[in-house]
Design an enzyme around this catalytic site. Structure first.
Site, PDB file in Angstrom:
ATOM      1  N   ASP A   1       0.791  -1.233   0.000  1.00 48.07           N
ATOM      2  CA  ASP A   1       0.000   0.000   0.000  1.00 48.07           C
ATOM      3  C   ASP A   1       0.827   1.289   0.000  1.00 48.07           C
ATOM      4  OD1 ASP A   1      -0.888  -0.855   3.446  1.00 48.07           O
ATOM      5  OD2 ASP A   1       0.848   0.280   2.724  1.00 48.07           O
TER       6      ASP A   1
ATOM      7  N   HIS B   1       6.635  -7.405  -1.402  1.00 44.51           N
ATOM      8  CA  HIS B   1       5.578  -7.892  -2.294  1.00 44.51           C
ATOM      9  C   HIS B   1       5.180  -6.869  -3.349  1.00 44.51           C
ATOM     10  CE1 HIS B   1       4.260 -11.001   0.993  1.00 44.51           C
ATOM     11  NE2 HIS B   1       5.407 -11.276   0.436  1.00 44.51           N
TER      12      HIS B   1
ATOM     13  N   CYS C   1       3.892  -4.429 -17.544  1.00 45.49           N
ATOM     14  CA  CYS C   1       3.464  -5.332 -18.619  1.00 45.49           C
ATOM     15  C   CYS C   1       3.443  -6.765 -18.101  1.00 45.49           C
ATOM     16  CB  CYS C   1       4.456  -5.209 -19.784  1.00 45.49           C
ATOM     17  SG  CYS C   1       4.276  -6.512 -21.022  1.00 45.49           S
TER      18      CYS C   1
ATOM     19  N   SER D   1       0.446 -12.279  10.323  1.00 46.56           N
ATOM     20  CA  SER D   1       0.071 -13.605  10.836  1.00 46.56           C
ATOM     21  C   SER D   1       1.265 -14.544  10.808  1.00 46.56           C
ATOM     22  CB  SER D   1      -1.077 -14.167   9.990  1.00 46.56           C
ATOM     23  OG  SER D   1      -0.679 -14.205   8.613  1.00 46.56           O
TER      24      SER D   1
END
Ligand code: APR
Length: 268
Positions: free
Chosen positions: A115, A130, A138, A207
């Site tokens: 984010d 990530h 692309c 987690s």
């Protein structure tokens, strides 16, 4: 004596004890997951998806196969998440980590989040394992990995799903790591190196399920790092944490940083 039970009450005494450990740290590392963005209004992955997306499991959407099968569905899910994110601001948890970096003089933030809220808050050294939902690339990475695409330069029928790569015509996708995909090699290599050398690992809002990110706290622990967790619920990290503060990031982190600032002000 500071509480060493699996979950640590968020008391001033316990926060001061953790602050003393942070104060003595040479090279602390912070590892964050979706939980630190919860108080910015971003649902975590294990939260039930709300509204339109309640019927979908993220693990069924965030994969190359899902995108190949139904690019519009996956693209629309990311459009929904980007619209959520457009309303989101860094919360007191993100801002506390910026203050912690100022107090300690250095702080690497390794995040599973896409984010961009750590960067928006002002953390200066963020390893985004990530990827970043605000970037697009692309699907074929036709000009190299990643072939980033600026959507503002493209004109396409948004009702039809993703635009096409202007170089090769493949669909455009978010620049995030999907299930079944490798993490960016340079980011992952640096994350492991930082955790191997850390003397304190502050693990917030994860987690501890998804590999390889979930291994990082264990790498730090094996090298002798102090592990401090902040999570309202137990996680896969709790068992190895020296302190596992049972609370929300937006509440605990500001109090931890205040305890550190007071310690540094009144250090005997
Ligand atoms: N403060 C701190 N932690 C919180 C808060 C909060 N306010 N609210 C929830 N949490 C905790 C939950 O208890 C849970 O342990 O945040 C954690 C969120 O866990 P996940 O939803 O599994 O998110 P995360 O650990 O980041 O998932 C890792 O999985 O789906 C993939 O790529 C995706 O990056 C994601 C990865």
């Amino acid at each position: 004596m500071t509480d060493r039970s699996p979950r640590t009450p968020v008391t001033l005494e316990n926060l001061r004890a953790a602050a003393r450990v942070l104060h003595a740290s040479r090279c602390p590392v912070v590892l964050t997951g979706a939980g630190i963005s919860k108080e910015s209004g971003i649902p975590t992955f294990r939260d039930a998806l709300d509204g339109l997306w309640a019927q979908y499991d993220p693990q069924q959407l965030a994969t190359p196969g899902a995108f190949r099968r139904n690019p519009k569905l996956v693209w629309d899910w990311y459009t929904y998440r980007r619209e959520l994110l457009a309303q989101a601001q860094p919360n007191p948890g993100h801002r506390a980590l910026v203050e912690l970096e100022r107090l300690l003089g250095c702080l690497v933030v390794i995040t599973q989040n896409v984010d961009g809220l750590h960067q928006a808050a002002g953390s200066s050294d963020v390893i985004a394992l990530h990827g970043d939902i605000r970037r697009n690339k692309c699907f074929a990475n036709c000009q190299g990995d990643p072939t980033l695409i600026d959507l503002s330069t493209l004109d396409w029928d948004r009702a039809s799903g993703p635009p096409r790569c202007p170089h090769c015509g493949a669909p455009v996708r978010p620049d995030v790591v999907w299930f079944e995909e490798a993490l960016p090699a340079a980011a992952l290599e640096r994350a492991f190196r930082v955790c191997e050398n850390a003397d304190v690992a502050l693990v917030v809002g994860t987690s501890g399920i998804v590999q390889p990110a979930a291994s990082l706290p264990f790498v730090a622990k094996e090298r002798g790092a102090f592990v401090i967790e902040v999570n309202p619920a137990p996680s896969a990290i709790t068992a190895i944490a020296d302190w596992s503060f049972a609370g929300a990031a937006g509440e605990v982190l500001p109090r931890l940083v205040t305890a550190l600032a007071e310690w540094e002000t009144h250090e005997p």
